[in-house]
Design an enzyme around this catalytic site. Structure first.
Site, PDB file in Angstrom:
ATOM      1  N   GLU A 155      -6.846   1.964  -3.243  1.00 34.86           N
ATOM      2  CA  GLU A 155      -5.402   2.055  -3.430  1.00 34.86           C
ATOM      3  C   GLU A 155      -4.812   0.651  -3.630  1.00 34.86           C
ATOM      4  O   GLU A 155      -3.724   0.496  -4.188  1.00 34.86           O
ATOM      5  CB  GLU A 155      -4.805   2.693  -2.173  1.00 34.86           C
ATOM      6  CG  GLU A 155      -3.343   3.035  -2.259  1.00 34.86           C
ATOM      7  CD  GLU A 155      -2.931   3.911  -1.078  1.00 34.86           C
ATOM      8  OE1 GLU A 155      -3.460   5.028  -0.953  1.00 34.86           O
ATOM      9  OE2 GLU A 155      -2.098   3.470  -0.275  1.00 34.86           O
TER      10      GLU A 155
ATOM     11  N   PHE B 216       0.850  -1.191   0.000  1.00 35.35           N
ATOM     12  CA  PHE B 216       0.000   0.000   0.000  1.00 35.35           C
ATOM     13  C   PHE B 216       0.879   1.232   0.000  1.00 35.35           C
ATOM     14  O   PHE B 216       2.099   1.134   0.142  1.00 35.35           O
ATOM     15  CB  PHE B 216      -0.912  -0.021   1.239  1.00 35.35           C
ATOM     16  CG  PHE B 216      -2.384  -0.024   0.920  1.00 35.35           C
ATOM     17  CD1 PHE B 216      -2.943  -1.059   0.199  1.00 35.35           C
ATOM     18  CD2 PHE B 216      -3.212   1.004   1.343  1.00 35.35           C
ATOM     19  CE1 PHE B 216      -4.292  -1.066  -0.095  1.00 35.35           C
ATOM     20  CE2 PHE B 216      -4.569   1.006   1.059  1.00 35.35           C
ATOM     21  CZ  PHE B 216      -5.120  -0.026   0.344  1.00 35.35           C
TER      22      PHE B 216
ATOM     23  N   ARG C 164      -3.407  10.962   5.853  1.00 38.65           N
ATOM     24  CA  ARG C 164      -3.520   9.594   6.354  1.00 38.65           C
ATOM     25  C   ARG C 164      -2.934   8.610   5.358  1.00 38.65           C
ATOM     26  O   ARG C 164      -3.153   8.727   4.153  1.00 38.65           O
ATOM     27  CB  ARG C 164      -4.988   9.249   6.596  1.00 38.65           C
ATOM     28  CG  ARG C 164      -5.213   7.797   6.937  1.00 38.65           C
ATOM     29  CD  ARG C 164      -6.633   7.515   7.350  1.00 38.65           C
ATOM     30  NE  ARG C 164      -7.600   7.576   6.266  1.00 38.65           N
ATOM     31  CZ  ARG C 164      -7.741   6.651   5.323  1.00 38.65           C
ATOM     32  NH1 ARG C 164      -6.950   5.596   5.279  1.00 38.65           N
ATOM     33  NH2 ARG C 164      -8.673   6.789   4.397  1.00 38.65           N
TER      34      ARG C 164
ATOM     35  N   LEU D 243     -15.235   5.181  -4.990  1.00 38.15           N
ATOM     36  CA  LEU D 243     -13.835   4.874  -4.707  1.00 38.15           C
ATOM     37  C   LEU D 243     -13.327   3.640  -5.452  1.00 38.15           C
ATOM     38  O   LEU D 243     -14.002   2.629  -5.533  1.00 38.15           O
ATOM     39  CB  LEU D 243     -13.688   4.627  -3.193  1.00 38.15           C
ATOM     40  CG  LEU D 243     -12.322   4.132  -2.704  1.00 38.15           C
ATOM     41  CD1 LEU D 243     -11.278   5.223  -2.840  1.00 38.15           C
ATOM     42  CD2 LEU D 243     -12.408   3.673  -1.259  1.00 38.15           C
TER      43      LEU D 243
ATOM     44  N   HIS E  72      -8.690  11.456  -2.331  1.00 40.56           N
ATOM     45  CA  HIS E  72      -8.183  10.151  -2.778  1.00 40.56           C
ATOM     46  C   HIS E  72      -7.864  10.244  -4.259  1.00 40.56           C
ATOM     47  O   HIS E  72      -8.680  10.747  -5.035  1.00 40.56           O
ATOM     48  CB  HIS E  72      -9.228   9.066  -2.508  1.00 40.56           C
ATOM     49  CG  HIS E  72      -8.674   7.677  -2.578  1.00 40.56           C
ATOM     50  ND1 HIS E  72      -8.234   7.113  -3.753  1.00 40.56           N
ATOM     51  CD2 HIS E  72      -8.472   6.750  -1.612  1.00 40.56           C
ATOM     52  CE1 HIS E  72      -7.792   5.885  -3.503  1.00 40.56           C
ATOM     53  NE2 HIS E  72      -7.911   5.643  -2.207  1.00 40.56           N
TER      54      HIS E  72
ATOM     55  N   ARG F  23      -1.059   9.544  -0.472  1.00 43.64           N
ATOM     56  CA  ARG F  23      -2.228   9.980  -1.240  1.00 43.64           C
ATOM     57  C   ARG F  23      -2.222  11.464  -1.548  1.00 43.64           C
ATOM     58  O   ARG F  23      -2.638  11.878  -2.635  1.00 43.64           O
ATOM     59  CB  ARG F  23      -3.505   9.626  -0.471  1.00 43.64           C
ATOM     60  CG  ARG F  23      -3.797   8.159  -0.520  1.00 43.64           C
ATOM     61  CD  ARG F  23      -5.043   7.827   0.233  1.00 43.64           C
ATOM     62  NE  ARG F  23      -5.246   6.378   0.219  1.00 43.64           N
ATOM     63  CZ  ARG F  23      -6.151   5.751   0.948  1.00 43.64           C
ATOM     64  NH1 ARG F  23      -6.936   6.426   1.757  1.00 43.64           N
ATOM     65  NH2 ARG F  23      -6.280   4.447   0.867  1.00 43.64           N
TER      66      ARG F  23
END
Lengths: 607, 242
Positions: free
Chosen positions: A277, A140, A419, A274, A264, A308
């Site tokens: 990721e 990630f 985040r 969405l 995002h 991000r």
């Protein structure tokens, strides 16, 4: 009808002597407002201990927005590389936060991540598996090993690309086992405070009947989630309206770092749905109209798995400089077809469906059109790592008695200015559990309720009465649309003083008009117009706090990118910003004192 | 687009009515039927009540009956619907208001299968589960509890208090087939009942309507298979002596 006269606890009369509302009462040891991951993890801790606890949720718990989380949950289990360390996870999280995260809180979260995830597995969460039968972990964004020295790590535990769904259902199921009481489709309107300032529960409406209740509790936990609906284009659910934040603001308490909104990089263009990721974690990449993998240029080491905020900015620049795709050159492309059918259908089946349904493309064959889309609120209600809500009095942190907050509505702060992907599912379970444990300790020691005076109850019901009384004025839906368009225009990926000042002025005007705004439906049974109007009161407070913080912070840090102040300025702005509903803004120190390791010192983020 | 919607407000309606809304779809923001409903609520009639949350087909809030077939409004593109659309609440459930039904019975049946992992062991780390064992949960764990299946099932209409229904049985199968669960036998015993399991007549409405493409009917067949296997194992000694 500002004043409420009363006869005894249960009858409430207007100044004219007419009964305007009956207020019923229920008593609990603890109430938890919100039935998402944080709320359900907190309630599980408390009902398993035998306390009388209720979850108050405006939707049936599995409809909460945790359900939509896709990619995974971070924990340094090291199932793939054979070696990982929560300290490395902490390093990544701190750098990802652009140093606005509190290091004591980040330490707590990363250290407890492995236990928390293994606990979820034991509860039955259907994680995907690796060849050894252990929890499957994927790559990630923003993650490294050995404190930024190695750029390949698989730390994100996943249940296919439906990790949030798997988690939320598992937590709900465990609450069924623990016999937690649910007040499902009840909507919390406002906090009730005693004269000494202790929070003693909430006023709530049972939506099915329209009846009002005082839910009297020794402890109140806010786990109300995010507020992305203040933007026109968002991956968030209709229900993400910042209810807990509005309640806290109206109670005279502060909100923190509200300028920090994550966009995002891969929301489906024009629909705001969405795409995880995880798509890039599995090997997907972004391209511009020239077919260039542009992230290699901006972030040679992290590439498409940069943080991000970085990827979203890069996409926005590509589009701004004319290298966007499509007839209007207003999106970039996410490519995953090269991964092959087997990997895609096994690891990314959910987003494959979403791309087909919402973008009309088959990701097995074609790239998906994506744009940076409002996704997550890093700021929120300031808390300490025990999830106790903090007020700041004369520059010093003060615990607000009887009030906790956990999950996206809280700013503990583990995410700071940006985040990391898959840290939000971790945040909600770690701090939901922390809240539960701390409250259990409090109740074990005989924590008692304080009495509440009539004025406090009346104040908490005034908002309800305003919507029921207002008969002429702008409609709530018209004001909501204006709010969403304004936030989208003036507080997006790139910000300037001029646009934000215009935005703030517009918000103040909307806030003023809200006092006369109307709903045309004044009936009692399942009045969703009333609920949406009450939500709008919260959205406007969240938007106002965002505008205050964003205008005030004259630097660029994490998700807050100012064209007029393009650099991070640690000398002046390495601090949280807290704001109040009356417009006050103040700085609050960032915690740089982890307990078990040396502080991570301020430095430029790696690329 | 002409959208005719079932309307009922218990505060003042003696009986339900239908109301028609003429919607200029060029003004609708979005491509789904839910966007049309949102448009109606924001611009034409704020008293219209329906549930919705995620808007992406994962939370299961907005199951409704669209021209006779249950589905989620948020993943039904309105362009694929005919010009005239009739929307009703999910059939067979008590109606609270407009498109909002009371799902208590549905949830009670779900709870009745003990939809949580039951184990007696406590491994030091995670339970080990092979990829093949985990694959058995695919098609079962993804249920979003939208109730489209159970509310289209004639057996559930007839016996909602006794028949678990497709959603509850799908959840039961998810735990019966989970290699980590240690209460398979008691789960099977609980379902070995004329009503709880065997009221399923394989009508297949559940599978036809499931907006997530799941197959509750196949899950129920798997429970039946496990039931037979379990019974054969128990009675095996008798067969040998015969």
């Amino acid at each position: 009808m500002g004043l409420w006269l009363c006869t005894g606890r249960f009858g409430y009369y207007s100044g004219m002597g007419n009964i305007v509302s009956i207020l019923r009462e229920k008593q609990f040891d603890a109430i938890i407002v919100g039935g998402g991951g944080a709320g359900l993890r907190a309630s599980l801790e408390l009902s398993s201990s035998g306390y009388h606890v209720a979850v108050v949720s405006k939707v049936f718990p599995t409809r909460s927005h945790t359900v939509a989380a896709q990619g995974g949950i971070n924990a340094a289990l090291g199932n793939v590389e054979g070696e990982d360390d929560w300290r490395w996870h902490m390093y990544d999280t701190t750098l990802g936060s652009d140093f606005l995260g509190d290091q004591d809180a980040i330490e707590y979260m990363c250290k407890h991540a492995p236990d928390t995830v293994l606990e979820l597995e034991k509860m039955g969460m259907p994680f995907s598996r690796d060849e050894n039968g252990k929890i499957y972990q994927r790559a990630f964004g923003g993650q490294t090993r050995h404190y930024g020295k190695e750029f390949s790590v698989h730390r994100t535990c996943a249940a296919s690309d439906r990790t949030g769904h798997a988690m939320l259902h598992t937590l709900y199921q465990q609450n069924i086992r623990a016999k937690t009481q649910f007040l499902t489709e009840w909507y919390a309107i406002d906090l009730v405070k005693s004269e000494s300032g202790k929070v003693c529960g909430v006023i709530a409406i049972e939506m099915k009947t329209g009846d009002l209740y005082f839910l009297n509790a020794k402890v109140t936990v806010l786990a109300t989630g995010g507020a992305g609906k203040i933007f026109k284009s968002t991956t968030n659910a209709y229900t993400c309206t910042g209810d807990g934040l509005g309640m806290v603001y109206r109670a005279g308490l502060p909100l923190q770092d509200m300028e920090m909104w994550q966009f995002h990089p891969t929301g489906i263009a024009n629909v705001g749905v969405l795409i995880s990721e995880g798509a890039r974690g599995e090997g997907g990449y972004l391209t511009n109209s020239e077919g260039e993998r542009f992230m290699q240029r901006y972030a040679p080491q992290y590439k498409d798995l940069a943080c991000r905020d970085v990827v979203s900015r890069c996409s926005a620049i590509e589009i701004r400089e004319g290298r966007g795709c499509g007839p209007n050159k207003d999106y970039v492309l996410l490519n995953i077809s090269h991964l092959g059918e087997e990997i895609i259908l096994k690891r990314l089946p959910g987003i494959t469906d979403l791309a087909r349904t919402f973008a009309g493309v088959d990701p097995l064959k074609e790239p998906i059109p994506v744009v940076p889309t409002c996704h997550y609120m890093m700021g929120g209600i300031p808390t300490n790592p025990q999830a106790q809500v903090i007020d700041v009095q004369k520059g010093k942190d003060q615990v607000v008695p009887g009030l906790y907050a956990a999950g996206e509505c809280a700013s503990v702060s583990v995410h700071g200015a940006n985040r990391l992907g898959a840290n939000s599912l971790l945040d909600i379970v770690v701090f939901g559990r922390a809240a539960g444990k701390h409250i259990k300790g409090l109740l074990d020691n005989g924590y008692e309720q304080e009495t509440v005076d009539q004025g406090a109850l009346n104040r908490s019901m005034s908002r309800y009465q305003r919507w029921m009384d207002n008969k002429a004025g702008p409609s709530y839906s018209e004001l909501r649309l204006r709010l969403q368009n304004l936030m989208q225009k003036d507080f997006g990926v790139f910000r300037t003083k001029e646009a934000m000042q215009e935005g703030l002025d517009g918000l103040i005007a909307i806030r003023h008009e809200m006092q006369n705004a109307t709903i045309s439906d004044h009936s009692k049974a399942f009045n969703t117009a009333l609920i949406e109007a009450l939500e709008l009161d919260n959205m406007i407070e969240v938007a106002y706090a965002t505008a205050l913080g964003a205008l005030h912070r004259e630097e660029s840090r994490g998700a807050h990118s100012r064209i007029d102040f393009p650099n991070r300025d640690d000398k002046h702005w390495h601090a949280h910003l807290i704001t109040y509903t009356d417009g006050r803004v103040a700085k609050r120190a960032v915690n740089m004192k982890p307990h078990e390791m040396d502080p991570i010192k301020l430095k430029e983020r790696d690329k | 687009m002409q959208v005719t919607i079932y309307r009922y407000n218990p505060d003042f309606d003696q009986k339900p009515t239908y109301k028609m809304y003429d919607v200029d779809t060029s003004k609708v923001h979005g491509i789904m039927l839910l966007d049309v409903l949102e448009y109606i609520k924001a611009n034409l009639d704020d008293s219209l009540a329906f549930r919705r949350s995620c808007g992406g087909g994962v939370c299961g809030s907005d199951g409704i009956n669209i021209n006779g077939k249950n589905s989620l409004a948020c993943i039904t593109p309105f362009k694929e619907l005919p010009e005239k659309v009739t929307l009703r609440p999910l059939p067979g459930m008590p109606i609270i208001r407009d498109l909002i039904v009371n799902l208590d019975q549905f949830y009670t049946q779900y709870n009745s299968v003990k939809p949580y992992l039951q184990t007696h062991s406590n491994p030091e780390k995670e339970h080990i589960q092979s990829i093949e064992q985990r694959d058995k949960l695919d098609g079962l764990y993804e249920c979003i509890l939208c109730a489209c299946c159970s509310s289209s099932c004639p057996s559930f209409w007839w016996n909602p208090d006794k028949f678990v229904g497709p959603a509850g049985l799908l959840a039961a199968a998810r735990f019966i087939l989970d290699s980590r669960d240690e209460e398979k036998e008691s789960r099977l015993k609980d379902l070995d009942d004329l009503y709880r399991l065997y009221r399923c007549r394989s009508i297949m409405n559940c599978t036809t309507v499931c907006p997530k493409g799941l197959n509750p009917n196949a899950a129920i067949s798997k429970i039946r298979d496990e039931m037979i296997k379990s019974k054969t194992t128990c009675t095996e000694p008798h067969h040998e002596h015969d």
